[in-house]
Design an enzyme around this catalytic site. Sequence first.
Site, short mmCIF file in Angstrom:
data_model
loop_
_atom_site.label_atom_id
_atom_site.label_comp_id
_atom_site.label_asym_id
_atom_site.label_seq_id
_atom_site.Cartn_x
_atom_site.Cartn_y
_atom_site.Cartn_z
N ARG A 1 0.81 -1.24 0.00
CA ARG A 1 0.00 0.00 0.00
C ARG A 1 0.84 1.27 0.00
NH1 ARG A 1 -2.90 -3.20 3.70
NH2 ARG A 1 -4.71 -4.14 2.72
N LYS B 1 2.66 11.10 -11.78
CA LYS B 1 1.84 10.18 -12.58
C LYS B 1 2.62 8.89 -12.77
CE LYS B 1 -1.20 12.91 -15.49
NZ LYS B 1 -1.51 13.25 -16.89
N GLU C 1 8.85 17.24 -25.67
CA GLU C 1 8.19 17.64 -24.42
C GLU C 1 8.70 19.02 -23.98
OE1 GLU C 1 5.71 15.95 -23.10
OE2 GLU C 1 5.94 13.92 -23.90
N LYS D 1 6.49 22.64 -14.88
CA LYS D 1 5.67 21.48 -14.47
C LYS D 1 5.34 21.57 -12.98
CE LYS D 1 4.61 16.74 -14.86
NZ LYS D 1 4.73 15.47 -15.51
N GLU E 1 -5.12 16.56 -11.79
CA GLU E 1 -5.59 16.80 -13.15
C GLU E 1 -7.10 17.02 -13.27
OE1 GLU E 1 -3.30 14.81 -16.38
OE2 GLU E 1 -5.27 14.45 -17.26
N ARG F 1 -3.78 20.98 -15.19
CA ARG F 1 -2.75 19.97 -15.52
C ARG F 1 -2.99 19.35 -16.90
NH1 ARG F 1 0.26 15.53 -11.65
NH2 ARG F 1 1.59 14.70 -13.32
N ASN G 1 -1.07 17.83 -21.51
CA ASN G 1 -1.40 16.79 -22.50
C ASN G 1 -1.44 17.35 -23.92
OD1 ASN G 1 -1.72 14.81 -20.51
ND2 ASN G 1 -3.81 15.52 -20.09
N HIS H 1 -0.96 15.17 -26.89
CA HIS H 1 -0.95 13.78 -26.43
C HIS H 1 -2.16 12.95 -26.88
CE1 HIS H 1 2.44 15.12 -24.14
NE2 HIS H 1 2.58 13.96 -23.53
N HIS I 1 -1.06 9.83 -28.63
CA HIS I 1 -1.30 8.44 -28.17
C HIS I 1 -1.93 7.62 -29.30
CE1 HIS I 1 -1.21 9.45 -23.59
NE2 HIS I 1 -0.01 9.22 -24.08
N HIS J 1 6.91 7.74 -28.18
CA HIS J 1 6.06 8.73 -27.51
C HIS J 1 6.42 10.16 -27.95
CE1 HIS J 1 3.59 10.32 -24.27
NE2 HIS J 1 4.59 11.12 -23.95
P1 NAD Z 1 12.32 4.74 -22.07
O1 NAD Z 1 12.31 4.70 -20.61
O2 NAD Z 1 11.88 3.50 -22.78
O3 NAD Z 1 13.76 5.14 -22.58
C1 NAD Z 1 14.00 5.19 -23.97
C2 NAD Z 1 15.18 4.28 -24.36
O4 NAD Z 1 16.39 4.91 -23.97
C3 NAD Z 1 15.18 2.91 -23.70
O5 NAD Z 1 15.55 1.95 -24.66
C4 NAD Z 1 16.26 3.01 -22.62
O6 NAD Z 1 16.91 1.80 -22.38
C5 NAD Z 1 17.22 4.01 -23.24
N1 NAD Z 1 17.94 4.85 -22.29
C6 NAD Z 1 17.45 5.48 -21.21
N2 NAD Z 1 18.38 6.26 -20.66
C7 NAD Z 1 19.50 6.10 -21.39
C8 NAD Z 1 20.80 6.67 -21.34
N3 NAD Z 1 21.11 7.60 -20.44
N4 NAD Z 1 21.71 6.28 -22.25
C9 NAD Z 1 21.38 5.38 -23.22
N5 NAD Z 1 20.18 4.83 -23.33
C10 NAD Z 1 19.24 5.19 -22.43
O7 NAD Z 1 11.38 5.92 -22.63
P2 NAD Z 1 11.26 7.48 -22.33
O8 NAD Z 1 11.19 8.11 -23.66
O9 NAD Z 1 12.21 7.96 -21.32
O10 NAD Z 1 9.80 7.55 -21.65
C11 NAD Z 1 8.66 7.16 -22.36
C12 NAD Z 1 7.62 6.68 -21.37
O11 NAD Z 1 7.33 7.72 -20.45
C13 NAD Z 1 6.32 6.27 -22.00
O12 NAD Z 1 5.91 5.05 -21.46
C14 NAD Z 1 5.36 7.36 -21.59
O13 NAD Z 1 4.02 6.91 -21.48
C15 NAD Z 1 5.91 7.76 -20.27
N6 NAD Z 1 5.58 9.13 -19.83
C16 NAD Z 1 5.12 9.30 -18.58
C17 NAD Z 1 4.84 10.56 -18.11
C18 NAD Z 1 4.38 10.75 -16.68
O14 NAD Z 1 4.02 11.87 -16.32
N7 NAD Z 1 4.44 9.74 -15.86
C19 NAD Z 1 5.02 11.67 -18.93
C20 NAD Z 1 5.50 11.47 -20.21
C21 NAD Z 1 5.77 10.18 -20.66
N1 GLY Z 2 2.85 14.23 -18.59
C1 GLY Z 2 1.62 14.80 -18.24
C2 GLY Z 2 1.47 15.02 -16.77
O1 GLY Z 2 2.35 14.76 -15.99
O2 GLY Z 2 0.43 15.45 -16.37
#
Ligand code: NAD
Ligand code: GLY
Length: 351
Positions: free
Chosen positions: A120, A142, A184, A220, A230, A234, A238, A241, A245, A257
Amino acid sequence: MEIVKVSASKEYNVHIGTGFLDTIGEKICEIKKPCRVVLVSDDTVYSLYGARVKASLENAEYKVCEFVFPHGEDAKSLENFGKMQEFCAENSITRTDLFIALGGGVTGDLTGFVASTYLRGVDFVQIPTTVLSMVDSSVGGKTAINLNAGKNLCGAFYQPIAVYADCETLKTLPDETFNEGCAEIIKYGMILDSEFLTYLSKNSIRDNIEYAVKRCVEIKRDVVEHDEFEKGERKLLNFGHTIGHAIEKCSNLTISHGNAVAIGMVIATKGAYEIGMSDEDYSDVLLPILKANNLPTTCEFSAEDLYKVSLSDKKRSLDTMALIVPEEYGLCKIMKLPVEDLLNFIEKGMN
Ligand code: NAD
Ligand code: GLY
């Protein structure tokens, strides 16, 4: 080292700097006394930075076990979520222990969601290693995994206890992944900061990455402090997005993404102007900045394809879809569009 303080349901600091990974253990010690740590990473990031982070944590007397999974969006699955929960239970992780997400948004989203539900709720720290995760996913709480019906459909709002963004890690990022994160960054200029938008039109993001990360985290932070869950403002984050998506989904996640969001921002900006939601066509501003950062601005899917997939978006209510569209230069607004007008909006945005 720059520190941005976030005051949401939890108060925490986002540390932004270059070259402090080897002292991360000492830094985490400032906020949480030595305990057991589940260090979570994908295989790529773990092979680059895992040993250094682990050594630093152990020097600071944390006891570390590692959960490492194959890189890629598929890791945000119910299956991997279950595996990680079982891993924690098998390793007798308790509620006073700590999860550390070392990696990009995939690692952060998965770790955060497991941390929010295991026993939890257990504390977690984010060490983002992609541009996207530094400027967006590691801040604001998030967390989520994907379902077959769509991305991020299963998750929780759960804030980390600290974020440590070491820009040195970005040096190993493939160019393509670096650029995706820039989508972003550009988003923040478009939605809430005209000065920053002008800055982005004149300066290279890569040459000024630490400043860009800090400015985005500040924007942010402001949004999250006003509207953590949100209910309103907030939603501005998006921008691009909803269509983004849909693009990711139509491509079976072969379009990343960040690239999908870049295209989604263009469609939303043009579509809004063409159907009269925006007074000016701000794609004139957006397109050159996206192109300068090697981001795509079009995709091969039809408007109909994107429309059908958009209908399952979380921002949809029964009859309307909440869309984020430009209101002024460097300012967006939230508009509700009747669902029956969405196809026209996308069609116009793609022309
Ligand atoms: P990711 O975590 O898959 O990283 C992208 C690639 O880069 C991966 O293959 C990873 O192994 C590689 N990598 C990471 N750091 C590295 C480094 N320093 N050197 C070499 N390679 C490296 O993807 P991302 O683009 O970081 O994030 C995308 C995800 O984030 C999606 O799932 C999306 O839905 C999510 N997201 C979440 C939020 C939120 O608010 N929680 C906001 C935006 C996106
Ligand atoms: N990435 C959108 C949010 O954090 O609200």
